[in-house]
Write a protein that holds these residues in place. Structure first.
Motif, PDB file in Angstrom:
ATOM      1  N   ARG A   2      55.191   3.326  97.058  1.00  0.00           N
ATOM      2  CA  ARG A   2      55.475   4.706  96.651  1.00  0.00           C
ATOM      3  C   ARG A   2      56.818   4.722  95.933  1.00  0.00           C
ATOM      4  N   VAL A   3      56.872   5.413  94.776  1.00  0.00           N
ATOM      5  CA  VAL A   3      58.114   5.526  94.012  1.00  0.00           C
ATOM      6  C   VAL A   3      58.454   7.006  93.865  1.00  0.00           C
ATOM      7  N   THR A   4      59.666   7.359  94.270  1.00  0.00           N
ATOM      8  CA  THR A   4      60.158   8.724  94.101  1.00  0.00           C
ATOM      9  C   THR A   4      61.242   8.694  93.037  1.00  0.00           C
ATOM     10  N   VAL A   5      61.083   9.508  92.012  1.00  0.00           N
ATOM     11  CA  VAL A   5      61.972   9.452  90.859  1.00  0.00           C
ATOM     12  C   VAL A   5      62.113  10.868  90.288  1.00  0.00           C
ATOM     13  N   THR A   6      63.274  11.164  89.747  1.00  0.00           N
ATOM     14  CA  THR A   6      63.457  12.458  89.086  1.00  0.00           C
ATOM     15  C   THR A   6      63.110  12.294  87.611  1.00  0.00           C
ATOM     16  N   ALA A  19      53.185  -3.743  92.192  1.00  0.00           N
ATOM     17  CA  ALA A  19      54.474  -4.440  92.088  1.00  0.00           C
ATOM     18  C   ALA A  19      54.779  -4.830  90.648  1.00  0.00           C
ATOM     19  N   THR A  20      53.750  -5.086  89.856  1.00  0.00           N
ATOM     20  CA  THR A  20      53.947  -5.527  88.475  1.00  0.00           C
ATOM     21  C   THR A  20      53.911  -4.369  87.477  1.00  0.00           C
ATOM     22  N   GLU A  21      53.765  -3.162  87.962  1.00  0.00           N
ATOM     23  CA  GLU A  21      53.569  -2.016  87.066  1.00  0.00           C
ATOM     24  C   GLU A  21      54.874  -1.624  86.356  1.00  0.00           C
ATOM     25  N   SER A  22      54.755  -1.239  85.094  1.00  0.00           N
ATOM     26  CA  SER A  22      55.942  -0.827  84.337  1.00  0.00           C
ATOM     27  C   SER A  22      56.188   0.669  84.513  1.00  0.00           C
ATOM     28  N   LEU A  23      57.425   1.058  84.223  1.00  0.00           N
ATOM     29  CA  LEU A  23      57.755   2.488  84.183  1.00  0.00           C
ATOM     30  C   LEU A  23      56.854   3.201  83.175  1.00  0.00           C
ATOM     31  N   LEU A  24      56.593   2.560  82.047  1.00  0.00           N
ATOM     32  CA  LEU A  24      55.718   3.162  81.031  1.00  0.00           C
ATOM     33  C   LEU A  24      54.353   3.500  81.622  1.00  0.00           C
ATOM     34  N   THR A  25      53.746   2.554  82.301  1.00  0.00           N
ATOM     35  CA  THR A  25      52.420   2.791  82.888  1.00  0.00           C
ATOM     36  C   THR A  25      52.492   3.874  83.947  1.00  0.00           C
ATOM     37  N   GLN A  66      61.798  -0.334  90.086  1.00  0.00           N
ATOM     38  CA  GLN A  66      63.254  -0.301  89.863  1.00  0.00           C
ATOM     39  C   GLN A  66      63.793   1.111  89.695  1.00  0.00           C
ATOM     40  N   VAL A  67      62.933   2.108  89.504  1.00  0.00           N
ATOM     41  CA  VAL A  67      63.438   3.450  89.205  1.00  0.00           C
ATOM     42  C   VAL A  67      63.495   4.339  90.441  1.00  0.00           C
ATOM     43  N   GLU A  68      63.206   3.793  91.597  1.00  0.00           N
ATOM     44  CA  GLU A  68      63.301   4.564  92.846  1.00  0.00           C
ATOM     45  C   GLU A  68      64.667   5.267  92.929  1.00  0.00           C
ATOM     46  N   GLY A  69      64.622   6.576  93.088  1.00  0.00           N
ATOM     47  CA  GLY A  69      65.842   7.355  93.266  1.00  0.00           C
ATOM     48  C   GLY A  69      66.652   7.589  92.005  1.00  0.00           C
TER      49      GLY A  69
END
Ligand code: FES
Ligand code: FES
Length: 154
Positions: A2-6, A19-25, A66-69
């Motif tokens: 789970r990724v939580t991001v603003t 685990a291999t997914e990009s921010l773009l996807t 990597q974009v968590e938080g």
């Protein structure tokens, strides 16, 4: 995971992120933000450019985990109250949009350039946008659009 991001000032939660997914996807397929384009997925074209904590990045090269938080701003987030910002208007008014595939990345990169340099020269624009490829326009209309936005004539 789970990724939580603003994203664009809203807290978003993406479930089932690989685990291999990009921010773009993640932006396109889990959060429904289709403005950010996927052309090469190799960091070569700039069509996937977004802000990450205020810095422009190729979102295809950033792991979603990597974009968590952190804070992401996409091309959709440049508009204010549903109204396009000056860079978005300038690209339309200058005729710098043909197929449009490169446009969101160029708009974000131009937005960043003008935040750092209010009146860039042609050379400065070419250098700043060197990572954003366009197959259609020959770049002249893009230069026109950046100048138009810088001059605030839109
Ligand atoms: S899709 Fe990311 S640089 Fe081309
Ligand atoms: S307008 Fe088609 S790639 Fe730029």
């Amino acid at each position: 995971m789970r990724v939580t991001v603003t994203v664009n000032d809203q807290v978003r939660v993406a479930d089932g992120v690989r685990a291999t997914e990009s921010l773009l996807t993640m932006l396109r397929e889990r959060l429904g933000l289709m403005g950010t384009k996927n052309a090469c997925e190799q960091g070569e074209c700039g069509s996937c450019t977004v802000y990450l904590d205020g810095e422009v990045v190729c979102s295809c090269l950033v792991a979603a985990g990597q974009v968590e938080g952190r804070r992401v701003r996409t091309v959709e987030g440049l508009a204010t109250g549903g109204a396009p910002d000056r860079v978005q208007r300038a690209f339309v008014e200058a005729g710098a949009v043909q197929c449009g595939f490169c446009t969101p990345g160029l708009v974000v990169a131009t937005h960043d350039l003008l935040a750092r340099n209010a009146d860039p020269s042609d050379a400065e624009i070419r250098e700043a946008l060197a990572g954003n490829l366009c197959r259609c326009t020959g770049y002249e209309k893009i230069l026109d659009a950046v100048h138009l936005a810088a001059e605030g004539r839109t």
